[in-house]
Design an enzyme around this catalytic site. Sequence first.
Site, PDB file in Angstrom:
ATOM      1  N   GLU A   1      -7.030   4.657   7.670  1.00 33.81           N
ATOM      2  CA  GLU A   1      -6.654   6.167   7.437  1.00 33.81           C
ATOM      3  C   GLU A   1      -8.114   6.697   6.686  1.00 33.81           C
ATOM      4  O   GLU A   1      -8.124   7.684   6.823  1.00 33.81           O
ATOM      5  CB  GLU A   1      -5.319   6.240   6.606  1.00 33.81           C
ATOM      6  CG  GLU A   1      -4.113   6.075   7.214  1.00 33.81           C
ATOM      7  CD  GLU A   1      -3.093   5.555   6.500  1.00 33.81           C
ATOM      8  OE1 GLU A   1      -3.035   5.381   5.392  1.00 33.81           O
ATOM      9  OE2 GLU A   1      -2.115   4.908   7.144  1.00 33.81           O
TER      10      GLU A   1
ATOM     11  N   LYS B   1       0.005   4.333  -0.196  1.00 38.42           N
ATOM     12  CA  LYS B   1      -0.448   5.456   0.303  1.00 38.42           C
ATOM     13  C   LYS B   1      -0.318   6.731  -0.770  1.00 38.42           C
ATOM     14  O   LYS B   1      -0.369   6.353  -1.663  1.00 38.42           O
ATOM     15  CB  LYS B   1      -0.043   5.975   1.832  1.00 38.42           C
ATOM     16  CG  LYS B   1       0.057   4.509   2.641  1.00 38.42           C
ATOM     17  CD  LYS B   1       0.215   4.865   4.078  1.00 38.42           C
ATOM     18  CE  LYS B   1       0.539   3.455   4.794  1.00 38.42           C
ATOM     19  NZ  LYS B   1       0.092   3.613   6.309  1.00 38.42           N
TER      20      LYS B   1
ATOM     21  N   SER C   1       2.933  -2.328  10.230  1.00 35.28           N
ATOM     22  CA  SER C   1       4.466  -2.510  10.684  1.00 35.28           C
ATOM     23  C   SER C   1       4.987  -3.809  10.321  1.00 35.28           C
ATOM     24  O   SER C   1       6.013  -4.195  10.994  1.00 35.28           O
ATOM     25  CB  SER C   1       4.687  -2.057  11.969  1.00 35.28           C
ATOM     26  OG  SER C   1       4.247  -0.640  12.137  1.00 35.28           O
TER      27      SER C   1
ATOM     28  N   HIS D   1      -9.377   1.175   4.378  1.00 29.37           N
ATOM     29  CA  HIS D   1      -8.342   1.391   5.272  1.00 29.37           C
ATOM     30  C   HIS D   1      -8.492   2.293   6.389  1.00 29.37           C
ATOM     31  O   HIS D   1      -9.396   3.109   6.338  1.00 29.37           O
ATOM     32  CB  HIS D   1      -7.169   1.936   4.305  1.00 29.37           C
ATOM     33  CG  HIS D   1      -5.977   1.793   4.845  1.00 29.37           C
ATOM     34  ND1 HIS D   1      -5.452   2.851   5.802  1.00 29.37           N
ATOM     35  CD2 HIS D   1      -4.794   1.102   4.646  1.00 29.37           C
ATOM     36  CE1 HIS D   1      -4.070   2.356   5.894  1.00 29.37           C
ATOM     37  NE2 HIS D   1      -3.961   1.348   5.590  1.00 29.37           N
TER      38      HIS D   1
ATOM     39  N   GLY E   1       2.006   1.952  10.606  1.00 31.41           N
ATOM     40  CA  GLY E   1       2.678   3.164  10.512  1.00 31.41           C
ATOM     41  C   GLY E   1       3.557   3.592  11.871  1.00 31.41           C
ATOM     42  O   GLY E   1       4.166   4.572  12.071  1.00 31.41           O
TER      43      GLY E   1
ATOM     44  N   ASN F   1       0.840  -1.126   0.219  1.00 28.80           N
ATOM     45  CA  ASN F   1       0.196  -0.245  -0.012  1.00 28.80           C
ATOM     46  C   ASN F   1       0.787   1.328  -0.114  1.00 28.80           C
ATOM     47  O   ASN F   1       1.463   1.579   0.942  1.00 28.80           O
ATOM     48  CB  ASN F   1      -0.824   0.075   1.322  1.00 28.80           C
ATOM     49  CG  ASN F   1      -1.634   1.191   1.216  1.00 28.80           C
ATOM     50  OD1 ASN F   1      -1.856   1.951   0.292  1.00 28.80           O
ATOM     51  ND2 ASN F   1      -2.326   1.567   2.846  1.00 28.80           N
TER      52      ASN F   1
ATOM     53  N   GLY G   1       2.640  -1.282   4.146  1.00 27.86           N
ATOM     54  CA  GLY G   1       2.848   0.239   3.861  1.00 27.86           C
ATOM     55  C   GLY G   1       4.173   0.643   3.659  1.00 27.86           C
ATOM     56  O   GLY G   1       4.898   0.379   2.656  1.00 27.86           O
TER      57      GLY G   1
ATOM     58  N   GLU H   1      -5.795  -5.188  10.252  1.00 28.44           N
ATOM     59  CA  GLU H   1      -4.759  -4.077  10.335  1.00 28.44           C
ATOM     60  C   GLU H   1      -5.286  -3.698  11.726  1.00 28.44           C
ATOM     61  O   GLU H   1      -6.106  -2.680  11.750  1.00 28.44           O
ATOM     62  CB  GLU H   1      -4.918  -3.094   9.229  1.00 28.44           C
ATOM     63  CG  GLU H   1      -4.484  -3.778   8.075  1.00 28.44           C
ATOM     64  CD  GLU H   1      -3.755  -2.889   7.023  1.00 28.44           C
ATOM     65  OE1 GLU H   1      -2.654  -2.939   6.854  1.00 28.44           O
ATOM     66  OE2 GLU H   1      -4.413  -1.764   6.824  1.00 28.44           O
TER      67      GLU H   1
HETATM   68  C1  PEP Z   1      -0.905   0.031   5.702  1.00 29.48           C
HETATM   69  O1  PEP Z   1      -1.007   1.166   5.293  1.00 29.48           O
HETATM   70  O2  PEP Z   1      -1.745  -0.838   5.584  1.00 29.48           O
HETATM   71  C2  PEP Z   1       0.203  -0.541   6.564  1.00 29.48           C
HETATM   72  C3  PEP Z   1       0.014  -1.746   7.276  1.00 29.48           C
HETATM   73  O3  PEP Z   1       1.113   0.252   6.985  1.00 29.48           O
HETATM   74  P1  PEP Z   1       2.633   0.136   7.778  1.00 29.48           P
HETATM   75  O4  PEP Z   1       3.151  -1.210   7.045  1.00 29.48           O
HETATM   76  O5  PEP Z   1       3.672   1.374   7.306  1.00 29.48           O
HETATM   77  O6  PEP Z   1       2.240  -0.089   9.095  1.00 29.48           O
END
Ligand code: PEP
Length: 250
Positions: A96, A11, A212, A94, A172, A9, A233, A166
């Site tokens: 966000e 973003k 992460s 998501h 993040g 992703n 991400g 998630e």
């Molecule tokens: C995401 O944006 O779905 C995500 C898991 O981000 P990150 O891996 O940076 O935590």
Amino acid sequence: MRKMIIAGNWKMNKTPSEAAALASAIVEKNPSPECEVVLCVPFVDLFEAKKATEGSKIKVGAENIHWAESGAFTGEISGAMLKEIGVDYVIIGHSERRQYFGETDETVNARIKAALNSGIKVILCVGELEAEREDGKTEEVVSRQVKAALEGVSTEDMANIVIAYEPVWAIGTGKTATSQQAEEVCALIRDLVKGLYNETVADDLTVQYGGSMNAKNAAELLAMKDIDGGLIGGASLKPDDFTVIINAAK
Ligand code: PEP
């Protein structure tokens, strides 16, 4: 058959020229991935990502879709528009988007139906906030999100749905769920889907973990019984790290 899927992703990162370079680097490092690999990129990068992945096994996804077929929705993008570019997947729900753009369980459901009607596979994101986990509400929140998102989705269409667990507190932040915490909720999601549909649908469902995930922790997370891939991400923007994760998903 359950599929292992590693999805990046991106973003709101990478201009079209940067996207072309990043997607090409990922293709070059992964000439024959043993799992399904998807690059979910900003709308303006879709053309370049499609071009760079042409002739490879790597798929391209979008990060959002509107629920209407067309019309007066300034700034929005429809399923037909994405399909014509050759988009294979779309991320829906998501955290966000839920947090910053007013996404609700109802709009998530409407977007899922639009994607399925357009022949685009869905990566549905669900997960609890840190305070919800601390209050012991993880199961309640995730169950509500999954049930609402899948309202009216047929058994046949479940073949085109991936669910990504998630935990919002892990996105993040560098804080990863332990493999046990992640496994517990991924298993819960599979069980929920078994109750909503049947055992075959649940067995065939790809349940990803996201939050992460990186080159160091991917192997342990992906080794868990009910974790069938990752939504990544930050690490998906680094071709070497993303490749380590892809290779851990054999
Ligand atoms: C995401 O944006 O779905 C995500 C898991 O981000 P990150 O891996 O940076 O935590």
